[in-house]
Design a protein around this motif. Structure first.
Motif, mmCIF file in Angstrom:
data_model
loop_
_atom_site.group_PDB
_atom_site.id
_atom_site.type_symbol
_atom_site.label_atom_id
_atom_site.label_comp_id
_atom_site.label_asym_id
_atom_site.label_seq_id
_atom_site.Cartn_x
_atom_site.Cartn_y
_atom_site.Cartn_z
ATOM 1 N N ASN A 241 -0.808 -1.070 -3.940
ATOM 2 C CA ASN A 241 -1.900 -1.578 -3.091
ATOM 3 C C ASN A 241 -2.483 -2.901 -3.614
ATOM 4 O OD1 ASN A 241 -3.384 -1.160 -0.658
ATOM 5 N ND2 ASN A 241 -5.172 -0.603 -1.857
ATOM 6 N N SER B 56 0.814 -1.226 0.000
ATOM 7 C CA SER B 56 0.000 0.000 0.000
ATOM 8 C C SER B 56 0.842 1.268 0.000
ATOM 9 C CB SER B 56 -0.936 0.005 1.211
ATOM 10 O OG SER B 56 -1.741 -1.143 1.226
ATOM 11 N N ASP B 57 1.914 1.279 0.792
ATOM 12 C CA ASP B 57 2.754 2.469 0.897
ATOM 13 C C ASP B 57 4.102 2.089 1.469
ATOM 14 O OD1 ASP B 57 2.517 2.554 3.875
ATOM 15 O OD2 ASP B 57 0.451 3.090 3.433
ATOM 16 N N GLU C 122 -2.446 -5.368 0.696
ATOM 17 C CA GLU C 122 -2.634 -4.371 1.735
ATOM 18 C C GLU C 122 -1.535 -4.540 2.778
ATOM 19 O OE1 GLU C 122 -6.599 -4.977 3.171
ATOM 20 O OE2 GLU C 122 -7.482 -3.805 1.537
ATOM 21 N N HIS D 192 2.358 -2.406 4.437
ATOM 22 C CA HIS D 192 3.267 -1.266 4.459
ATOM 23 C C HIS D 192 4.715 -1.727 4.344
ATOM 24 C CE1 HIS D 192 -0.402 0.643 5.906
ATOM 25 N NE2 HIS D 192 -0.479 -0.363 6.753
#
Length: 213
Positions: A102, A90-91, A105, A107
């Motif tokens: 994304n 996602s990031d 899901e 990080h």
């Protein structure tokens, strides 16, 4: 003839992964390409990468390949490698919470500073070199012994929101996810093209994988 597209967005040693794929199965047509038509027509897609996340995501958006990768991930076997794995989350903390694709899901986090092993020795960042991989059941691990060693070079690691999508882990010094899988997507933090026999076996497994597990 089965075909695999290696996505070219201007970052990474693409010829190294292409050569490794061809060595894993000489009967496969390997194409390095940024052409959406070539990527869409391929039976399988490899999304490699090295470098900084900000540059990676900027290049994917500038070329329109971000949407092409999402479409491929939804329709055919896709293998993400190193930064290619991280970009599927996602990031990323790298560069300041950069939004990613994304597809998974979760990080991307940086290893903490001042890491030490069980003997108190300082562990360097980036995590670089050979490390054991603890597998969970998946077709891409076929004929690869448990705790095989793969080659890593990275300062950031994946933290998936859904732990069942973590399909392998390694330790530095605490366990971290080094492979993700769901549906027809498989992604690894290590470099199979630099991991000798076990890396070639993983690539061979990918080239013969029907996208199910």
């Amino acid at each position: 003839m089965s075909s695999v597209a290696v996505i070219d967005y201007g970052m990474g040693n693409l010829h190294s992964i292409a050569k490794a794929l061809q060595h894993a199965d000489a009967g496969v047509n390997v194409q390095i390409s940024a052409d959406p038509q070539v990527i869409n027509a391929a039976d399988r897609v490899v999304f490699p990468g090295v470098g900084a996340m900000r540059d990676c995501m900027q290049a994917l958006h500038d070329t329109g390949l971000a949407d092409v990768i999402r479409e491929a991930a939804a329709s055919k076997p896709l293998l993400g490698i190193c930064l290619g794995m991280q970009a599927l989350l996602s990031d990323s903390e790298e560069g300041g919470n950069i939004p990613c694709l994304n597809v998974f899901e979760g990080h991307v986090r940086r290893f903490s500073e001042h890491l030490t092993d069980k003997d108190g020795n300082t562990l360097k960042i980036p995590h670089m070199g050979w490390n054991q991989v603890k597998q969970q059941a998946h077709p891409l691990w076929d004929n690869i012994p448990q705790n095989s060693r793969f080659y890593f070079v990275h300062s950031y690691y994946a933290v998936p929101d859904h732990i069942e999508e973590s399909i392998a882990s390694s330790d530095y010094p605490q366990p971290f996810t080094c492979a993700l899988a769901k549906n027809q997507i498989f992604a690894v933090q290590f470099h199979p093209e630099k991991s000798q026999t076990v890396g070639l076996q993983l690539l061979k497994n990918f080239l013969h994988w029907n996208g199910r597990f």
